[in-house]
Write a protein that holds these residues in place. Structure first.
Motif, short mmCIF file in Angstrom:
data_model
loop_
_atom_site.label_atom_id
_atom_site.label_comp_id
_atom_site.label_asym_id
_atom_site.label_seq_id
_atom_site.Cartn_x
_atom_site.Cartn_y
_atom_site.Cartn_z
N LYS A 365 0.79 -1.25 -0.06
CA LYS A 365 -0.18 0.20 -0.02
C LYS A 365 1.11 1.21 -0.08
O LYS A 365 0.21 2.42 -0.32
CB LYS A 365 -0.93 -0.03 1.40
N ARG A 366 1.99 1.21 0.14
CA ARG A 366 2.97 2.36 0.21
C ARG A 366 3.12 3.04 -1.33
O ARG A 366 2.95 2.40 -2.27
CB ARG A 366 4.33 1.80 1.02
N GLU A 367 3.29 4.08 -1.21
CA GLU A 367 3.65 4.80 -2.42
C GLU A 367 5.13 4.69 -2.99
O GLU A 367 6.15 5.13 -2.18
CB GLU A 367 3.33 6.41 -2.47
N LEU A 368 5.25 4.03 -3.96
CA LEU A 368 6.81 3.53 -4.44
C LEU A 368 7.49 4.49 -5.11
O LEU A 368 6.75 5.49 -5.71
CB LEU A 368 6.40 2.11 -5.57
N PRO A 369 8.68 4.57 -4.84
CA PRO A 369 9.43 5.83 -5.12
C PRO A 369 9.54 5.68 -6.95
O PRO A 369 9.53 4.74 -7.42
CB PRO A 369 10.93 5.78 -4.76
N VAL A 370 10.11 6.70 -7.57
CA VAL A 370 10.17 6.90 -8.84
C VAL A 370 11.33 5.74 -9.34
O VAL A 370 11.33 5.19 -10.48
CB VAL A 370 10.61 8.35 -9.38
N LEU A 371 12.22 5.55 -8.29
CA LEU A 371 13.35 4.63 -8.93
C LEU A 371 12.63 3.30 -9.14
O LEU A 371 13.12 2.42 -9.99
CB LEU A 371 14.40 4.47 -7.59
N TRP A 372 11.69 2.71 -8.28
CA TRP A 372 10.96 1.38 -8.68
C TRP A 372 10.50 1.58 -9.95
O TRP A 372 10.54 0.41 -10.84
CB TRP A 372 10.02 1.18 -7.49
N HIS A 373 9.67 2.38 -10.23
CA HIS A 373 8.98 2.64 -11.62
C HIS A 373 10.21 2.56 -12.76
O HIS A 373 10.19 1.91 -13.82
CB HIS A 373 8.39 3.84 -11.85
N GLN A 374 11.26 3.18 -12.58
CA GLN A 374 12.27 3.26 -13.76
C GLN A 374 13.02 2.04 -13.64
O GLN A 374 13.11 1.91 -14.80
CB GLN A 374 13.48 4.43 -13.28
N ALA A 375 13.27 1.37 -12.69
CA ALA A 375 13.57 -0.24 -12.46
C ALA A 375 12.88 -1.10 -13.50
O ALA A 375 13.21 -1.71 -14.27
CB ALA A 375 13.99 -0.60 -11.28
N LEU A 376 11.55 -1.08 -13.13
CA LEU A 376 10.37 -1.75 -13.84
C LEU A 376 10.49 -1.38 -15.52
O LEU A 376 10.56 -2.43 -16.31
CB LEU A 376 9.25 -1.61 -13.38
N LEU A 377 10.36 -0.02 -15.79
CA LEU A 377 10.67 0.29 -16.98
C LEU A 377 11.96 -0.30 -17.85
O LEU A 377 11.73 -0.94 -18.80
CB LEU A 377 10.76 1.70 -17.10
N THR A 378 13.01 -0.38 -17.27
CA THR A 378 14.51 -1.01 -17.70
C THR A 378 14.20 -2.43 -17.84
O THR A 378 14.43 -2.99 -18.78
CB THR A 378 15.59 -0.49 -16.94
N PHE A 379 13.73 -3.18 -17.04
CA PHE A 379 13.51 -4.55 -17.33
C PHE A 379 12.50 -4.80 -18.13
O PHE A 379 12.85 -5.82 -19.10
CB PHE A 379 12.93 -5.05 -15.90
N VAL A 380 11.48 -4.11 -18.48
CA VAL A 380 10.45 -4.44 -19.54
C VAL A 380 11.01 -4.07 -20.91
O VAL A 380 10.87 -4.81 -21.93
CB VAL A 380 9.10 -3.63 -19.35
N GLN A 381 11.83 -3.08 -21.01
CA GLN A 381 12.45 -2.83 -22.24
C GLN A 381 13.40 -3.89 -22.68
O GLN A 381 13.61 -4.20 -23.77
CB GLN A 381 13.31 -1.22 -22.33
N ARG A 382 14.43 -4.23 -21.86
CA ARG A 382 15.11 -5.03 -22.20
C ARG A 382 14.63 -6.70 -22.24
O ARG A 382 15.41 -7.39 -23.21
CB ARG A 382 16.48 -4.95 -21.24
N TYR A 383 13.94 -7.01 -21.34
CA TYR A 383 13.56 -8.65 -21.38
C TYR A 383 12.15 -8.65 -21.64
O TYR A 383 11.48 -9.65 -21.03
CB TYR A 383 14.24 -9.04 -19.91
N LYS A 384 11.58 -7.89 -22.23
CA LYS A 384 10.01 -8.04 -22.39
C LYS A 384 9.83 -9.28 -23.24
O LYS A 384 8.52 -10.09 -23.25
CB LYS A 384 9.34 -6.95 -23.10
#
Length: 439
Positions: A365-384
């Motif tokens: 339920k916590r508001e996740l930092p922008v770093l978490w969203h950036q890491a998810l975006l990098t993962f999806v871009q490289r290993y989708k």
């Protein structure tokens, strides 16, 4: 019979008119050195350009001085104080200012790889929300040595899984005095050669005990860099890991906490430690993530070292797997993003571990930092294309729980226009229009 050879007659004899000259006189006449009237003259074209006459050089300097005075009078600069131009020494081509150039040319060349990193204070405060409230006590080499000394004095043998390899021996007083005399040298070391007694420490069985006598906490930054070079080259991966964890890591964290940046020599020491990738990950990076109190500044600085250095895939894959299985803190996202951005051909086991790492925040339920969203975006871009269809649907569901107004639409677009690893056939319609964007 052969034809008789004619006797040579010398020129002097022929000019004198006497044709028959004794043989002895002819031989002596031929061997004697005769002076010639020819004089060889070599015209050197560059001879006049090499030297200037004294009178001519004096006139040139006088004319130059007069022209300088005239220019100062025209611009009204005469009598005003100005910074004098650097004087040039005749015959050297260097000015006096250049003669005092520093000798750290190698350091200036290496300074191109070291840049000052600015960290936003608001981001740093947001990251503190995800830090561990009870971080483990940090242990240094001095703490372990003192425990060993106390254990020996009280004759209590406790089993320490991590510290059982510390070898303690009775030291001769001469050895103790010698290494205590090395200590002040390392405290004020800047450049040059190190004592030979210090260089042989990695070859000793009880190297931790000997190293403790030199007090690593008081070394200069340059001495720490040289020590890292020596120990990374001469120790195996397990022993180098102990040096990085007990000596180098505490010094790095203290320096960043004190000066809000990392000293250049310590930065180069971290880069040098990457020559032993397994020791670096097990001695510096993973303990820093496990501590749970890694600051944003520390994570950004170490991530910059990771981004600039070449690391074997297997070592990075093992580190990604370990970080993905840890309890989350903001520094984990920075290290994950940096390692994923190297575009390794990761095994499916590592890819699945990263997917489960992100899916673990489904009910957070916590508001996740922008770093978490950036890491998810990098993962999806490289290993989708390395994820399964079920994982793809689960990630789409995750995006409904945690959104970012700018990053989440990019993540969703990458997932929609991608082909999963368990789907055979052509790409979905419209996926060929969108090209993958690489940051």
């Amino acid at each position: 019979m052969g034809k008789a050879k004619k006797t040579k007659v010398s020129k002097s004899a022929a000019e004198g008119g006497d044709r028959y000259v004794p043989l002895a006189d002819q031989i002596l006449d031929d061997k004697s050195v005769k002076s010639t009237s020819r004089v060889k003259v070599r015209n050197r074209k560059d001879r006049d350009d090499e030297y200037v006459d004294d009178k001519l050089s004096k006139r040139i300097l006088e004319q130059a001085r007069q022209q300088q005075e005239e220019l100062q009078e025209e611009h009204g600069a005469k009598g005003k104080s100005k910074k004098p131009a650097p004087r040039t020494t005749l015959g050297t081509g260097k000015s006096e200012d250049d003669s005092e150039s520093s000798g750290d040319e190698d350091v200036e060349d290496d300074d191109e790889v070291y840049e000052s990193i600015e960290v936003n204070e608001e981001d740093e405060k947001a990251l503190q929300m995800f830090m561990s409230k009870d971080p483990p006590v940090r242990r240094t080499l001095a703490d372990i040595i003192m425990e060993k000394i106390t254990e020996k004095q009280t004759e209590i043998r406790t089993q320490m899984s991590d510290n059982a390899s510390v070898q303690m021996q009775e030291l001769d007083d001469r050895v103790v005095n010698m290494y205590k005399s090395v200590r002040p040298i390392l405290q004020r070391y800047r450049s040059g050669k190190l004592p030979k007694a210090f260089k042989i420490i990695p070859n000793l069985r009880n190297w931790e005990q000997i190293l403790y006598l030199t007090e690593p906490d008081s070394w200069s930054a340059a001495a720490m860099y040289q020590a890292t070079r020596i120990f990374a080259s001469n120790l195996n991966a397990k022993m180098a890991q102990r040096f990085f964890n007990l000596v180098l890591l505490p010094r790095i964290r203290d320096d960043i906490a004190e000066y809000k940046r990392l000293n250049f020599h310590l930065y180069m020491a971290v880069r040098k430690s990457l020559f032993k990738p397994a020791a670096f990950f097990k001695g510096i990076l993973l303990p820093l993530c496990e501590a749970g109190n890694c600051t944003l500044r520390e994570a950004v600085i170490l991530a910059s070292v990771l981004a600039k250095c070449s690391i074997p895939m297997l070592h990075s894959a093992a580190a990604i797997l370990k970080i993905a299985e840890m309890d989350y803190n903001g520094a984990n996202s920075i290290f994950l993003k940096t390692l994923l951005d190297k575009k390794y051909a990761l095994p499916y086991r590592v890819v699945d571990a990263v997917v489960f790492h992100f899916l673990g925040f489904q009910r957070d339920k916590r508001e996740l930092p922008v770093l978490w969203h950036q890491a998810l975006l990098t993962f999806v871009q490289r290993y989708k294309e390395d994820i399964s269809s079920e994982q793809k649907e689960a990630l789409m569901e995750l995006l409904r729980a945690h959104t970012h107004e700018l990053i989440t639409p990019e993540i969703r677009r990458e997932l929609v226009h991608s082909k999963c690893r368990d789907v055979e056939g052509e790409m979905p319609q419209g996926s060929g229009v969108m090209e993958e964007e690489d940051d």
